[in-house]
Design a protein around this motif. Structure first.
Motif, mmCIF file in Angstrom:
data_model
loop_
_atom_site.group_PDB
_atom_site.id
_atom_site.type_symbol
_atom_site.label_atom_id
_atom_site.label_comp_id
_atom_site.label_asym_id
_atom_site.label_seq_id
_atom_site.Cartn_x
_atom_site.Cartn_y
_atom_site.Cartn_z
ATOM 1 N N VAL A 99 -20.021 14.953 100.996
ATOM 2 C CA VAL A 99 -21.155 15.272 100.134
ATOM 3 C C VAL A 99 -20.932 16.544 99.330
ATOM 4 O O VAL A 99 -21.209 16.592 98.128
ATOM 5 N N VAL A 100 -20.441 17.598 99.979
ATOM 6 C CA VAL A 100 -20.412 18.909 99.321
ATOM 7 C C VAL A 100 -19.077 19.248 98.670
ATOM 8 O O VAL A 100 -18.986 20.236 97.928
ATOM 9 N N SER A 101 -18.038 18.443 98.925
ATOM 10 C CA SER A 101 -16.735 18.770 98.349
ATOM 11 C C SER A 101 -16.030 17.567 97.730
ATOM 12 O O SER A 101 -15.647 17.596 96.558
ATOM 13 N N ASP A 102 -15.867 16.507 98.498
ATOM 14 C CA ASP A 102 -15.063 15.375 98.035
ATOM 15 C C ASP A 102 -15.680 14.678 96.829
ATOM 16 O O ASP A 102 -15.044 14.517 95.774
ATOM 17 N N ASN A 103 -16.935 14.250 96.954
ATOM 18 C CA ASN A 103 -17.549 13.516 95.852
ATOM 19 C C ASN A 103 -17.885 14.372 94.641
ATOM 20 O O ASN A 103 -17.877 13.857 93.520
ATOM 21 N N PRO A 104 -18.184 15.670 94.789
ATOM 22 C CA PRO A 104 -18.273 16.492 93.579
ATOM 23 C C PRO A 104 -16.980 16.458 92.763
ATOM 24 O O PRO A 104 -17.024 16.460 91.529
ATOM 25 N N HIS A 105 -15.846 16.372 93.445
ATOM 26 C CA HIS A 105 -14.579 16.240 92.710
ATOM 27 C C HIS A 105 -14.481 14.871 92.046
ATOM 28 O O HIS A 105 -14.063 14.762 90.885
ATOM 29 N N VAL A 106 -14.858 13.807 92.778
ATOM 30 C CA VAL A 106 -14.842 12.466 92.183
ATOM 31 C C VAL A 106 -15.717 12.434 90.933
ATOM 32 O O VAL A 106 -15.326 11.893 89.885
ATOM 33 N N ILE A 107 -16.895 13.034 91.025
ATOM 34 C CA ILE A 107 -17.825 13.042 89.898
ATOM 35 C C ILE A 107 -17.260 13.825 88.727
ATOM 36 O O ILE A 107 -17.377 13.409 87.562
ATOM 37 N N ALA A 108 -16.619 14.968 89.012
ATOM 38 C CA ALA A 108 -16.012 15.765 87.942
ATOM 39 C C ALA A 108 -14.869 15.011 87.273
ATOM 40 O O ALA A 108 -14.748 15.011 86.034
ATOM 41 N N PHE A 109 -14.035 14.346 88.079
ATOM 42 C CA PHE A 109 -12.946 13.548 87.508
ATOM 43 C C PHE A 109 -13.508 12.428 86.621
ATOM 44 O O PHE A 109 -13.026 12.193 85.505
ATOM 45 N N ALA A 110 -14.526 11.726 87.142
ATOM 46 C CA ALA A 110 -15.106 10.604 86.402
ATOM 47 C C ALA A 110 -15.788 11.072 85.122
ATOM 48 O O ALA A 110 -15.678 10.414 84.071
ATOM 49 N N LEU A 111 -16.493 12.199 85.186
ATOM 50 C CA LEU A 111 -17.167 12.719 83.998
ATOM 51 C C LEU A 111 -16.157 13.105 82.927
ATOM 52 O O LEU A 111 -16.358 12.806 81.734
#
Length: 290
Positions: free
Chosen positions: A183-195
């Motif tokens: 929640v606090v690290s992995d998916n924020p990176h996924v979201i940043a990559f996708a954005l």
């Protein structure tokens, strides 16, 4: 005391910077990259260097595995085959833990070797030994996950050795840790990559529209500059927790999409207000913990 740090990237080298404060510690740096080892010797970051973990592991009182997760798993298997000190503590800096702990349970615990999983919420998108900085771990949450009762009895010993970091040590279970990291690290990176990727798809090359971006876009995509191999390894090592949270995130996006499609201002205000309050509370909690 001999402390072996495997992986002189930002995390491992920054640990070395802090442990340098204790004159009773002899630091031994292990890395495959010759240039990193040369830099570590030139700057006196460590006392000794080697490209071969097996060459120095048997003299270690503490071994810190600060490499990508897949490499940590391989080294745990290797360490289980060496004649280590009976009092040695092995820990790591991997950002996900289920696979690492499984390796420890298979190759280390049957031999009575103490393994304490470790992960600090510190660092940046930078990489390499030259990104090291003293004090990087100060006040950072530093999670410790003992592999068994023997390891649990030695957590305080590890805290004493790592005390020069000034980190905030927190003991928790592996499942709690990996779910939290999704929640606090992995998916924020996924979201940043996708954005970042979707923006390029819509607007063309980033160098063409970069001059127009404001702080919000820069803040949201800063971590998209992270190391691709490192994050590919991390994401694949925490699949279950990441996929569960991505499902929740898609549902949250769907709520916004439906409200916008329906011109539903009331729902939009509710969604945004809830996020605003949660974000404000997040900042308050962090300040209180500093």
């Amino acid at each position: 005391m001999n402390v072996v740090i495997v992986g002189l990237g930002e995390m491992g080298a920054s640990l070395a910077c802090d442990l340098r404060k204790n004159p009773q510690i002899k630091l031994i740096g292990v890395d495959r990259d010759v240039a990193s080892l040369a830099y570590a010797r030139k700057t006196s970051l460590v006392d000794q260097t080697s490209q071969d973990l097996a060459e120095v592991a048997t003299q270690a009182d503490l071994i810190i595995l600060a490499t990508p997760v897949e490499s940590i798993e391989q080294m745990i298997e290797q360490l289980g085959q060496l004649d280590l000190k009976t009092t040695v503590i092995i820990t790591d800096a991997g950002s996900t833990k289920r696979a690492i702990m499984a390796q420890a349970q298979q190759f280390l615990l049957p031999k009575g070797i103490t393994f304490i999983g470790g992960h600090a919420m510190a660092g940046s998108h930078l990489a390499g030994v030259q990104a090291a900085q003293m004090g990087m771990y100060r006040h950072a949450p530093y999670f410790l996950m003992p592999a068994d009762e023997q390891a649990a009895s030695r957590v305080d010993n590890l805290k004493v050795i790592l005390a020069p970091t000034g980190a905030n040590f927190i003991t928790m279970s592996v499942d709690e840790h990996d779910d939290l990291m999704a929640v606090v690290s992995d998916n924020p990176h996924v979201i940043a990559f996708a954005l970042m990727n979707s923006s390029v798809n819509d607007l063309g090359k980033s160098q063409d529209f970069g001059q127009y971006v404001a702080g919000g876009f820069k803040d949201m995509t800063r971590i998209a500059a992270s190391d691709p191999q490192l994050w590919s390894d991390i994401l694949l090592s925490n699949q279950g927790a990441i996929l569960n949270n991505l499902t929740s995130f898609r549902q949250a996006l769907d709520q916004f999409q439906r409200a916008i499609e329906d011109s539903d201002e009331e729902t939009l205000l509710q969604l945004i207000s809830r996020a605003q309050i949660s974000r404000q509370n997040l900042l308050i909690k962090r300040e209180n913990n500093d």
